[in-house]
Design a protein around this motif. Structure first.
Motif, PDB file in Angstrom:
ATOM      1  N   LEU A  74       0.750  -1.231   0.062  1.00  0.00           N
ATOM      2  CA  LEU A  74      -0.093   0.109   0.129  1.00  0.00           C
ATOM      3  C   LEU A  74       0.853   1.198  -0.083  1.00  0.00           C
ATOM      4  CD1 LEU A  74      -2.825  -1.058   2.514  1.00  0.00           C
ATOM      5  CD2 LEU A  74      -2.946  -0.651  -0.002  1.00  0.00           C
ATOM      6  N   LEU A  75       1.812   1.279   0.969  1.00  0.00           N
ATOM      7  CA  LEU A  75       2.892   2.478   0.878  1.00  0.00           C
ATOM      8  C   LEU A  75       3.436   2.705  -0.485  1.00  0.00           C
ATOM      9  CD1 LEU A  75       4.712   2.375   4.332  1.00  0.00           C
ATOM     10  CD2 LEU A  75       3.254   4.253   3.583  1.00  0.00           C
ATOM     11  N   ALA A  76       3.924   1.504  -0.948  1.00  0.00           N
ATOM     12  CA  ALA A  76       4.599   1.950  -2.345  1.00  0.00           C
ATOM     13  C   ALA A  76       3.690   2.248  -3.494  1.00  0.00           C
ATOM     14  CB  ALA A  76       5.283   0.449  -2.707  1.00  0.00           C
ATOM     15  N   GLY A  77       2.500   1.611  -3.550  1.00  0.00           N
ATOM     16  CA  GLY A  77       1.404   2.048  -4.583  1.00  0.00           C
ATOM     17  C   GLY A  77       1.040   3.526  -4.512  1.00  0.00           C
ATOM     18  N   LEU A  78       0.632   4.008  -3.081  1.00  0.00           N
ATOM     19  CA  LEU A  78       0.354   5.335  -2.889  1.00  0.00           C
ATOM     20  C   LEU A  78       1.760   6.239  -3.147  1.00  0.00           C
ATOM     21  CD1 LEU A  78      -1.430   5.026   0.830  1.00  0.00           C
ATOM     22  CD2 LEU A  78      -2.433   5.659  -1.700  1.00  0.00           C
ATOM     23  N   ALA A  79       2.810   5.850  -2.819  1.00  0.00           N
ATOM     24  CA  ALA A  79       3.887   6.699  -3.214  1.00  0.00           C
ATOM     25  C   ALA A  79       4.082   6.875  -4.899  1.00  0.00           C
ATOM     26  CB  ALA A  79       5.192   6.187  -2.638  1.00  0.00           C
ATOM     27  N   LEU A  80       3.862   5.786  -5.380  1.00  0.00           N
ATOM     28  CA  LEU A  80       4.155   5.705  -7.070  1.00  0.00           C
ATOM     29  C   LEU A  80       3.046   6.464  -7.568  1.00  0.00           C
ATOM     30  CD1 LEU A  80       5.024   2.080  -7.537  1.00  0.00           C
ATOM     31  CD2 LEU A  80       6.442   4.038  -7.872  1.00  0.00           C
ATOM     32  N   ALA A  81       1.772   6.230  -7.177  1.00  0.00           N
ATOM     33  CA  ALA A  81       0.504   7.202  -7.816  1.00  0.00           C
ATOM     34  C   ALA A  81       0.894   8.536  -7.659  1.00  0.00           C
ATOM     35  CB  ALA A  81      -0.717   6.777  -6.963  1.00  0.00           C
ATOM     36  N   ASP A  82       1.340   8.881  -6.309  1.00  0.00           N
ATOM     37  CA  ASP A  82       1.628  10.193  -5.947  1.00  0.00           C
ATOM     38  C   ASP A  82       2.973  10.956  -6.762  1.00  0.00           C
ATOM     39  OD1 ASP A  82       0.977  12.539  -4.185  1.00  0.00           O
ATOM     40  OD2 ASP A  82       3.310  12.499  -3.867  1.00  0.00           O
ATOM     41  N   ILE A  83       3.882  10.081  -7.160  1.00  0.00           N
ATOM     42  CA  ILE A  83       4.918  10.678  -7.851  1.00  0.00           C
ATOM     43  C   ILE A  83       4.428  10.916  -9.362  1.00  0.00           C
ATOM     44  CG2 ILE A  83       7.164   9.607  -8.893  1.00  0.00           C
ATOM     45  CD1 ILE A  83       7.541   8.112  -6.215  1.00  0.00           C
ATOM     46  N   TRP A  84       3.817  10.147  -9.788  1.00  0.00           N
ATOM     47  CA  TRP A  84       3.509  10.254 -11.267  1.00  0.00           C
ATOM     48  C   TRP A  84       2.210  11.032 -11.486  1.00  0.00           C
ATOM     49  CZ3 TRP A  84       7.019   9.625 -14.362  1.00  0.00           C
ATOM     50  CH2 TRP A  84       8.045   8.753 -13.987  1.00  0.00           C
ATOM     51  N   ARG A  85       1.460  11.408 -10.396  1.00  0.00           N
ATOM     52  CA  ARG A  85       0.355  12.185 -10.657  1.00  0.00           C
ATOM     53  C   ARG A  85       0.857  13.676 -10.199  1.00  0.00           C
ATOM     54  NH1 ARG A  85      -4.560   8.607  -7.877  1.00  0.00           N
ATOM     55  NH2 ARG A  85      -4.689   7.358  -9.492  1.00  0.00           N
TER      56      ARG A  85
ATOM     57  N   ALA B 297      11.903   9.013 -11.987  1.00  0.00           N
ATOM     58  CA  ALA B 297      12.526   7.733 -12.059  1.00  0.00           C
ATOM     59  C   ALA B 297      13.253   7.356 -10.744  1.00  0.00           C
ATOM     60  CB  ALA B 297      13.220   7.463 -13.295  1.00  0.00           C
ATOM     61  N   LEU B 298      14.104   8.116 -10.239  1.00  0.00           N
ATOM     62  CA  LEU B 298      14.544   7.745  -9.099  1.00  0.00           C
ATOM     63  C   LEU B 298      13.957   7.380  -7.981  1.00  0.00           C
ATOM     64  CD1 LEU B 298      17.621   7.491  -7.692  1.00  0.00           C
ATOM     65  CD2 LEU B 298      17.423  10.037  -7.056  1.00  0.00           C
ATOM     66  N   TRP B 299      12.967   8.414  -7.752  1.00  0.00           N
ATOM     67  CA  TRP B 299      11.834   8.463  -6.559  1.00  0.00           C
ATOM     68  C   TRP B 299      11.211   6.769  -6.754  1.00  0.00           C
ATOM     69  CZ3 TRP B 299      12.694   9.678  -2.195  1.00  0.00           C
ATOM     70  CH2 TRP B 299      13.292  11.174  -1.914  1.00  0.00           C
ATOM     71  N   SER B 300      10.919   6.423  -8.094  1.00  0.00           N
ATOM     72  CA  SER B 300      10.078   5.154  -8.534  1.00  0.00           C
ATOM     73  C   SER B 300      11.059   4.032  -8.128  1.00  0.00           C
ATOM     74  CB  SER B 300       9.630   5.006 -10.024  1.00  0.00           C
ATOM     75  OG  SER B 300       8.773   6.236 -10.030  1.00  0.00           O
TER      76      SER B 300
ATOM     77  N   VAL C 146      11.353   1.910   3.512  1.00  0.00           N
ATOM     78  CA  VAL C 146      12.183   3.178   3.598  1.00  0.00           C
ATOM     79  C   VAL C 146      12.090   4.173   2.504  1.00  0.00           C
ATOM     80  CG1 VAL C 146      14.622   3.842   3.796  1.00  0.00           C
ATOM     81  CG2 VAL C 146      14.052   1.920   4.806  1.00  0.00           C
ATOM     82  N   GLY C 147      11.800   3.412   1.185  1.00  0.00           N
ATOM     83  CA  GLY C 147      11.906   4.209  -0.041  1.00  0.00           C
ATOM     84  C   GLY C 147      10.416   5.079  -0.246  1.00  0.00           C
ATOM     85  N   PRO C 148       9.321   4.339   0.201  1.00  0.00           N
ATOM     86  CA  PRO C 148       8.014   5.370   0.188  1.00  0.00           C
ATOM     87  C   PRO C 148       8.006   6.207   1.249  1.00  0.00           C
ATOM     88  CG  PRO C 148       7.456   2.701  -0.104  1.00  0.00           C
ATOM     89  CD  PRO C 148       9.032   2.945   0.324  1.00  0.00           C
ATOM     90  N   LEU C 149       8.345   5.909   2.481  1.00  0.00           N
ATOM     91  CA  LEU C 149       8.368   6.722   3.684  1.00  0.00           C
ATOM     92  C   LEU C 149       9.250   8.137   3.220  1.00  0.00           C
ATOM     93  CD1 LEU C 149       8.057   4.459   6.737  1.00  0.00           C
ATOM     94  CD2 LEU C 149       6.287   5.981   5.705  1.00  0.00           C
ATOM     95  N   SER C 150      10.746   7.771   2.787  1.00  0.00           N
ATOM     96  CA  SER C 150      11.439   8.785   2.200  1.00  0.00           C
ATOM     97  C   SER C 150      10.987   9.681   1.474  1.00  0.00           C
ATOM     98  CB  SER C 150      12.892   8.517   2.202  1.00  0.00           C
ATOM     99  OG  SER C 150      12.878   7.401   0.957  1.00  0.00           O
ATOM    100  N   TYR C 151      10.067   9.206   0.380  1.00  0.00           N
ATOM    101  CA  TYR C 151       9.498  10.161  -0.799  1.00  0.00           C
ATOM    102  C   TYR C 151       8.450  11.058   0.004  1.00  0.00           C
ATOM    103  CZ  TYR C 151       6.210  11.815  -4.033  1.00  0.00           C
ATOM    104  OH  TYR C 151       5.666  12.691  -4.822  1.00  0.00           O
ATOM    105  N   PHE C 152       7.510  10.423   0.914  1.00  0.00           N
ATOM    106  CA  PHE C 152       6.517  11.333   1.259  1.00  0.00           C
ATOM    107  C   PHE C 152       7.240  12.260   2.518  1.00  0.00           C
ATOM    108  CE2 PHE C 152       3.797   7.507   0.598  1.00  0.00           C
ATOM    109  CZ  PHE C 152       2.943   8.333  -0.195  1.00  0.00           C
ATOM    110  N   ILE C 153       8.545  12.144   3.040  1.00  0.00           N
ATOM    111  CA  ILE C 153       9.273  12.954   3.844  1.00  0.00           C
ATOM    112  C   ILE C 153       9.722  14.048   3.198  1.00  0.00           C
ATOM    113  CG2 ILE C 153      10.784  13.179   5.767  1.00  0.00           C
ATOM    114  CD1 ILE C 153       9.751  10.352   6.848  1.00  0.00           C
ATOM    115  N   PHE C 154      10.694  13.349   2.203  1.00  0.00           N
ATOM    116  CA  PHE C 154      11.675  14.087   1.733  1.00  0.00           C
ATOM    117  C   PHE C 154      11.425  14.733   0.218  1.00  0.00           C
ATOM    118  CE2 PHE C 154      14.167  11.745   4.802  1.00  0.00           C
ATOM    119  CZ  PHE C 154      14.362  12.901   5.694  1.00  0.00           C
ATOM    120  N   GLY C 155      10.851  13.852  -0.643  1.00  0.00           N
ATOM    121  CA  GLY C 155      10.660  13.902  -2.066  1.00  0.00           C
ATOM    122  C   GLY C 155       9.534  15.029  -2.487  1.00  0.00           C
ATOM    123  N   ARG C 156       8.631  15.246  -1.608  1.00  0.00           N
ATOM    124  CA  ARG C 156       7.646  16.264  -2.122  1.00  0.00           C
ATOM    125  C   ARG C 156       7.758  17.759  -1.642  1.00  0.00           C
ATOM    126  NH1 ARG C 156       1.970  13.791  -0.441  1.00  0.00           N
ATOM    127  NH2 ARG C 156       2.631  14.288   1.514  1.00  0.00           N
ATOM    128  N   ARG C 157       7.501  18.463  -2.390  1.00  0.00           N
ATOM    129  CA  ARG C 157       7.762  20.124  -2.365  1.00  0.00           C
ATOM    130  C   ARG C 157       6.173  20.419  -1.672  1.00  0.00           C
ATOM    131  NH1 ARG C 157      12.411  22.025  -4.673  1.00  0.00           N
ATOM    132  NH2 ARG C 157      12.976  20.935  -6.238  1.00  0.00           N
TER     133      ARG C 157
END
Length: 72
Positions: A27-38, A49-52, A60-71
């Protein structure tokens, strides 16, 4: 050497926890990927591509995207 455990060697409670952990990870990975591409590229820090690819790293990957990857 110790014998490797298989899923058959786990108790019912341990199997349930493995299932819950796997579900949360997917679920975390799916939510992060959907957010990355939308999300517009300007609102994502770094290449999409790196965040994907980072989303493939357990929790670690999805959580770090939600914490550091979004402006914001």
């Amino acid at each position: 050497m110790a014998k490797k455990k298989s899923i058959k060697d786990l108790t019912a409670q341990q199997k349930k926890m493995v299932g819950v952990g796997a579900t949360v990870q997917v679920l975390l990975a799916g939510l992060a990927l959907a957010d990355i591409w939308r999300r517009p590229a300007a609102e994502v820090r770094g290449p999409r591509a790196l965040w994907s690819a980072a989303c493939a790293v357990n929790f670690v990957g999805p959580l770090s995207y939600f914490i550091f990857g979004r402006r914001k």
